[in-house]
Design a protein around this motif. Sequence first.
Motif, PDB file in Angstrom:
ATOM      1  N   LEU A  37      56.975   0.555  57.770  1.00  0.00           N
ATOM      2  CA  LEU A  37      57.908   0.910  56.678  1.00  0.00           C
ATOM      3  C   LEU A  37      57.198   2.158  55.920  1.00  0.00           C
ATOM      4  N   ALA A  38      55.891   1.750  55.507  1.00  0.00           N
ATOM      5  CA  ALA A  38      55.267   3.000  54.749  1.00  0.00           C
ATOM      6  C   ALA A  38      55.259   4.367  55.483  1.00  0.00           C
ATOM      7  N   ARG A  39      55.060   4.277  56.999  1.00  0.00           N
ATOM      8  CA  ARG A  39      54.904   5.400  57.606  1.00  0.00           C
ATOM      9  C   ARG A  39      56.413   6.082  57.840  1.00  0.00           C
ATOM     10  N   LEU A  40      57.380   5.199  57.720  1.00  0.00           N
ATOM     11  CA  LEU A  40      58.650   5.744  57.761  1.00  0.00           C
ATOM     12  C   LEU A  40      59.037   6.263  56.435  1.00  0.00           C
ATOM     13  N   GLY A 228      69.948   0.928  75.339  1.00  0.00           N
ATOM     14  CA  GLY A 228      68.726   0.693  76.168  1.00  0.00           C
ATOM     15  C   GLY A 228      67.481   1.293  75.441  1.00  0.00           C
ATOM     16  N   ILE A 229      66.374   1.104  76.213  1.00  0.00           N
ATOM     17  CA  ILE A 229      65.038   1.743  75.730  1.00  0.00           C
ATOM     18  C   ILE A 229      65.215   3.349  75.768  1.00  0.00           C
ATOM     19  N   ALA A 230      64.552   4.088  74.992  1.00  0.00           N
ATOM     20  CA  ALA A 230      64.514   5.652  74.843  1.00  0.00           C
ATOM     21  C   ALA A 230      63.506   6.085  75.927  1.00  0.00           C
ATOM     22  N   ASP A 231      64.065   7.118  76.474  1.00  0.00           N
ATOM     23  CA  ASP A 231      63.249   7.805  77.466  1.00  0.00           C
ATOM     24  C   ASP A 231      62.328   8.844  76.763  1.00  0.00           C
ATOM     25  N   LEU A 232      61.029   8.806  76.676  1.00  0.00           N
ATOM     26  CA  LEU A 232      60.326   9.594  76.009  1.00  0.00           C
ATOM     27  C   LEU A 232      59.203  10.086  76.938  1.00  0.00           C
ATOM     28  N   PRO A 233      58.599  11.241  76.967  1.00  0.00           N
ATOM     29  CA  PRO A 233      57.517  11.659  77.574  1.00  0.00           C
ATOM     30  C   PRO A 233      56.382  10.873  77.753  1.00  0.00           C
ATOM     31  N   ARG A 271      67.860   5.047  66.878  1.00  0.00           N
ATOM     32  CA  ARG A 271      66.553   5.450  66.110  1.00  0.00           C
ATOM     33  C   ARG A 271      65.415   4.311  66.297  1.00  0.00           C
ATOM     34  N   ALA A 272      65.687   3.126  66.147  1.00  0.00           N
ATOM     35  CA  ALA A 272      64.850   2.101  66.296  1.00  0.00           C
ATOM     36  C   ALA A 272      64.233   1.908  68.098  1.00  0.00           C
ATOM     37  N   MET A 273      65.062   2.409  68.920  1.00  0.00           N
ATOM     38  CA  MET A 273      64.386   2.726  70.110  1.00  0.00           C
ATOM     39  C   MET A 273      63.611   3.660  70.268  1.00  0.00           C
ATOM     40  N   GLU A 274      63.928   4.853  69.682  1.00  0.00           N
ATOM     41  CA  GLU A 274      62.999   6.143  69.981  1.00  0.00           C
ATOM     42  C   GLU A 274      61.733   5.812  69.247  1.00  0.00           C
ATOM     43  N   VAL A 275      61.604   5.037  67.824  1.00  0.00           N
ATOM     44  CA  VAL A 275      60.175   4.876  67.402  1.00  0.00           C
ATOM     45  C   VAL A 275      59.679   3.709  68.044  1.00  0.00           C
ATOM     46  N   ALA A 276      60.344   2.611  68.851  1.00  0.00           N
ATOM     47  CA  ALA A 276      59.594   1.802  69.278  1.00  0.00           C
ATOM     48  C   ALA A 276      58.941   2.365  70.590  1.00  0.00           C
ATOM     49  N   ALA A 277      59.872   3.254  71.167  1.00  0.00           N
ATOM     50  CA  ALA A 277      59.292   3.981  72.375  1.00  0.00           C
ATOM     51  C   ALA A 277      58.077   4.862  72.140  1.00  0.00           C
ATOM     52  N   ALA A 278      58.115   5.693  71.286  1.00  0.00           N
ATOM     53  CA  ALA A 278      56.648   6.130  70.777  1.00  0.00           C
ATOM     54  C   ALA A 278      55.525   5.220  70.419  1.00  0.00           C
ATOM     55  N   ALA A 285      49.078  -1.431  67.284  1.00  0.00           N
ATOM     56  CA  ALA A 285      50.559  -1.708  67.039  1.00  0.00           C
ATOM     57  C   ALA A 285      50.860  -0.628  66.150  1.00  0.00           C
ATOM     58  N   LEU A 286      50.308   0.454  65.550  1.00  0.00           N
ATOM     59  CA  LEU A 286      50.438   1.332  64.695  1.00  0.00           C
ATOM     60  C   LEU A 286      51.856   1.952  65.205  1.00  0.00           C
ATOM     61  N   LEU A 287      52.851   1.896  64.148  1.00  0.00           N
ATOM     62  CA  LEU A 287      54.199   2.434  64.328  1.00  0.00           C
ATOM     63  C   LEU A 287      53.849   4.123  64.545  1.00  0.00           C
ATOM     64  N   ARG A 288      54.488   4.621  65.458  1.00  0.00           N
ATOM     65  CA  ARG A 288      54.378   6.012  65.909  1.00  0.00           C
ATOM     66  C   ARG A 288      55.616   6.938  65.779  1.00  0.00           C
ATOM     67  N   ILE A 289      55.919   7.952  65.223  1.00  0.00           N
ATOM     68  CA  ILE A 289      56.986   8.506  64.943  1.00  0.00           C
ATOM     69  C   ILE A 289      57.272   9.597  66.238  1.00  0.00           C
ATOM     70  N   PRO A 290      58.519   9.701  66.771  1.00  0.00           N
ATOM     71  CA  PRO A 290      58.514  10.559  68.115  1.00  0.00           C
ATOM     72  C   PRO A 290      58.315  12.135  67.687  1.00  0.00           C
TER      73      PRO A 290
END
Length: 291
Positions: A37-40, A228-233, A271-278, A285-290
């Motif tokens: 949450l703080a990273r967001l 569905g899950i986000a498709d990231l590189p 947005r949740a799927m994008e952040v989870a994919a990143a 487990a550190l949250l990453r922002i795409p």
Amino acid sequence: MTGRVVVIGDALIDELRDDAGVREFVGGAGLNVAVGLARLGIPTSLIAMVGDDAAGEQIRAYLAEHDVVLLPSPSEHGSSRAVSTRSAGGEPQYVFNEAAQNRRVRYGDAERAALADAPMVVVSCFPFDDAEQTDALLDAAASVPLAIDPNPRAGMLRDRAAFVRGFEKAAARAQLVKVGEDDAQLLYGTPLEELREKLSSLGVEAVLATYGAGGAAIDVGELTVSRGIADLPGRIIDTMGGGDAVLSTTVALVRDGLPGDEASWGYVLDRAMEVAAATCRSEGALLRIPE
């Protein structure tokens, strides 16, 4: 809202063991959500048990680095630790120390003031099989919207039936409940679809269901929105923080009020799927922002 979101849950040291060796990360589902949450960009406080030991200092420093305000509960057994051994597929198997198995949070004046001022209280990996602690939680957070992730861990679960009773008692008061396939199997021995229906019948306003590689869905009354899950590189490195990232992102977007239409919920899930994919494309487990 001007108050800080308050997360109540676990804070610990994750000791990862695999073919590459042994590494340590500051973690715990509650801590991961608070830091996420703080990273967001959401001002956040964490109520968690932290020992007065070297591991506790490591946890405190990590939270301070990420601008999370810690409201610590004392621990007679020191700080919690989870030793996880990775399978070939990357899914961790956990063994918890005595502190983690006896986790307890307390609500003094500072904690109650933070809860009273919060736009939302998030509960993750809480000992719902302890009726006294469940009642204390619901009393302390009586006037605040609740978001709950039961996040049961087999290594910390003392009484499954008691956990289910405590979880359902809290869920009946919750605005948002997140559950996954592992939760449904461990607690109920049923498919996640059945648990989604049960939680809706308890009166939960929004049920967020996560299916790992199958994406996520949210049930709000008669409305169901799925993504569905986000498709990231890049390839998936570590799934450990994926669910916590989904919860952090969802809370960040709905903390001041739940959306009222399908398009808005679709944006939240996208947005949740994008952040989870990143997040799953880095170790830990550190949250990453795409972006």
